[in-house]
Scaffold this motif. Structure first.
Motif, PDB file in Angstrom:
ATOM      1  N   SER A   9      63.135  13.786 -63.786  1.00  0.00           N
ATOM      2  CA  SER A   9      62.928  14.991 -62.993  1.00  0.00           C
ATOM      3  C   SER A   9      64.241  15.602 -62.528  1.00  0.00           C
ATOM      4  CB  SER A   9      62.058  14.693 -61.766  1.00  0.00           C
ATOM      5  OG  SER A   9      62.795  13.948 -60.819  1.00  0.00           O
ATOM      6  N   CYS A  10      64.144  16.887 -62.175  1.00  0.00           N
ATOM      7  CA  CYS A  10      65.168  17.572 -61.395  1.00  0.00           C
ATOM      8  C   CYS A  10      64.409  18.498 -60.445  1.00  0.00           C
ATOM      9  CB  CYS A  10      66.141  18.360 -62.264  1.00  0.00           C
ATOM     10  SG  CYS A  10      67.336  19.296 -61.261  1.00  0.00           S
ATOM     11  N   THR A  11      63.884  17.935 -59.385  1.00  0.00           N
ATOM     12  CA  THR A  11      63.084  18.729 -58.451  1.00  0.00           C
ATOM     13  C   THR A  11      63.940  19.647 -57.589  1.00  0.00           C
ATOM     14  OG1 THR A  11      63.105  16.856 -56.918  1.00  0.00           O
ATOM     15  CG2 THR A  11      61.193  17.067 -58.361  1.00  0.00           C
ATOM     16  N   SER A  12      65.254  19.391 -57.535  1.00  0.00           N
ATOM     17  CA  SER A  12      66.146  20.300 -56.809  1.00  0.00           C
ATOM     18  C   SER A  12      66.440  21.555 -57.625  1.00  0.00           C
ATOM     19  CB  SER A  12      67.459  19.591 -56.440  1.00  0.00           C
ATOM     20  OG  SER A  12      68.117  19.129 -57.602  1.00  0.00           O
ATOM     21  N   GLY A  13      66.116  21.517 -58.924  1.00  0.00           N
ATOM     22  CA  GLY A  13      66.249  22.693 -59.775  1.00  0.00           C
ATOM     23  C   GLY A  13      67.504  22.706 -60.629  1.00  0.00           C
ATOM     24  N   ASP A  14      67.354  23.183 -61.870  1.00  0.00           N
ATOM     25  CA  ASP A  14      68.493  23.418 -62.759  1.00  0.00           C
ATOM     26  C   ASP A  14      69.058  24.800 -62.472  1.00  0.00           C
ATOM     27  OD1 ASP A  14      68.078  20.979 -63.955  1.00  0.00           O
ATOM     28  OD2 ASP A  14      66.978  21.792 -65.667  1.00  0.00           O
ATOM     29  N   TYR A  15      70.391  24.880 -62.421  1.00  0.00           N
ATOM     30  CA  TYR A  15      71.076  26.149 -62.146  1.00  0.00           C
ATOM     31  C   TYR A  15      72.246  26.321 -63.107  1.00  0.00           C
ATOM     32  CZ  TYR A  15      68.657  26.547 -57.612  1.00  0.00           C
ATOM     33  OH  TYR A  15      67.714  26.666 -56.620  1.00  0.00           O
ATOM     34  N   PHE A  16      72.700  27.567 -63.218  1.00  0.00           N
ATOM     35  CA  PHE A  16      73.978  27.821 -63.862  1.00  0.00           C
ATOM     36  C   PHE A  16      75.078  27.426 -62.879  1.00  0.00           C
ATOM     37  CE2 PHE A  16      71.392  31.211 -65.970  1.00  0.00           C
ATOM     38  CZ  PHE A  16      71.489  30.728 -67.268  1.00  0.00           C
ATOM     39  N   PHE A  17      76.089  26.724 -63.394  1.00  0.00           N
ATOM     40  CA  PHE A  17      77.251  26.371 -62.580  1.00  0.00           C
ATOM     41  C   PHE A  17      78.514  26.757 -63.336  1.00  0.00           C
ATOM     42  CE2 PHE A  17      74.133  23.634 -60.598  1.00  0.00           C
ATOM     43  CZ  PHE A  17      74.534  23.555 -59.267  1.00  0.00           C
ATOM     44  N   ALA A  18      79.482  27.349 -62.630  1.00  0.00           N
ATOM     45  CA  ALA A  18      80.779  27.638 -63.230  1.00  0.00           C
ATOM     46  C   ALA A  18      81.525  26.325 -63.413  1.00  0.00           C
ATOM     47  CB  ALA A  18      81.573  28.585 -62.347  1.00  0.00           C
TER      48      ALA A  18
END
Length: 206
Positions: A131-140
């Protein structure tokens, strides 16, 4: 692979290919030395670096023994950084997500979670929780600055899928134990018996 629960239709697929040593489950390529694609037979209570599918060499540490419907397993787990930009690229059939230059996609707050239940004799995976319940995001990549959200997800082997998998692994375990442990002993006993029978016949001939 992701399937629609209602229709059974595949809605997303990510395919990787690796050359693996069948004895150890380890990758053969120099770039992945020390990582395993699958667990080996006779699994040890240690840490294995897993590189399979979207997982990029995460250290799965032994957590505890567990039993699933009478089947003994070892539980291995990891929680921490999870970066899997390539798994969002897509394919000819499934449109992917375009990642901005200089960015990567990873789990926010290093909350990526992966836990596997492994049958220790065969090395077969019985159950998976991820899981990734904190969410996938774009990161620089350069600054670590968080960008737009991509997805929030979790999955676990459960229900009929888990029941079927337990039955399948139990059958493989029984077969492996028969071939690797019981069959050689049976052949040895049969060989000794035949040898003894031959000696008796020789003595009778004398």
């Amino acid at each position: 692979m992701i399937r629609d629960i209602a229709t059974g239709r595949t809605t997303w697929e990510y395919v990787t290919r690796s050359v693996v040593d069948p004895r150890t489950g380890a990758h053969v390529s120099d770039s992945s030395q020390g990582d395993v694609a699958v667990f080996p037979r006779n699994v040890q209570r240690t840490t294995y670096r897993l590189r399979a599918n979207y997982v990029k060499g995460v250290p799965l540490g032994f957590e505890r023994p567990d039993t699933l419907d009478g089947l003994p397993t070892y539980v291995f787990a990891y929680q921490g950084r999870g970066e899997y930009t390539e798994s969002y690229v897509g394919s000819g059939q499934f449109a992917g997500i375009r990642t901005p230059p200089g960015d990567e996609i990873r789990c926010a707050d290093d909350q990526f979670y992966y836990r596997a239940w492994i049958e220790p004799i065969t090395g077969e995976q019985v159950k998976l929780e991820e899981s990734c319940t904190s969410g996938d995001y774009f990161f620089a990549v350069a600054t670590g600055k968080r960008g737009a959200a991509v997805d929030r997800w979790s999955g676990v082997t459960a229900g009929d899928a888990l029941i079927e998998r337990i039955a399948e692994v139990r059958s493989k375990r029984a077969m492996y134990m028969w071939v690797s442990r019981y069959l050689p002993g049976s052949l040895l006993i049969a060989g000794v018996a035949l040898f003894g029978l031959g000696l008796r016949r020789q003595r009778r001939g004398l």
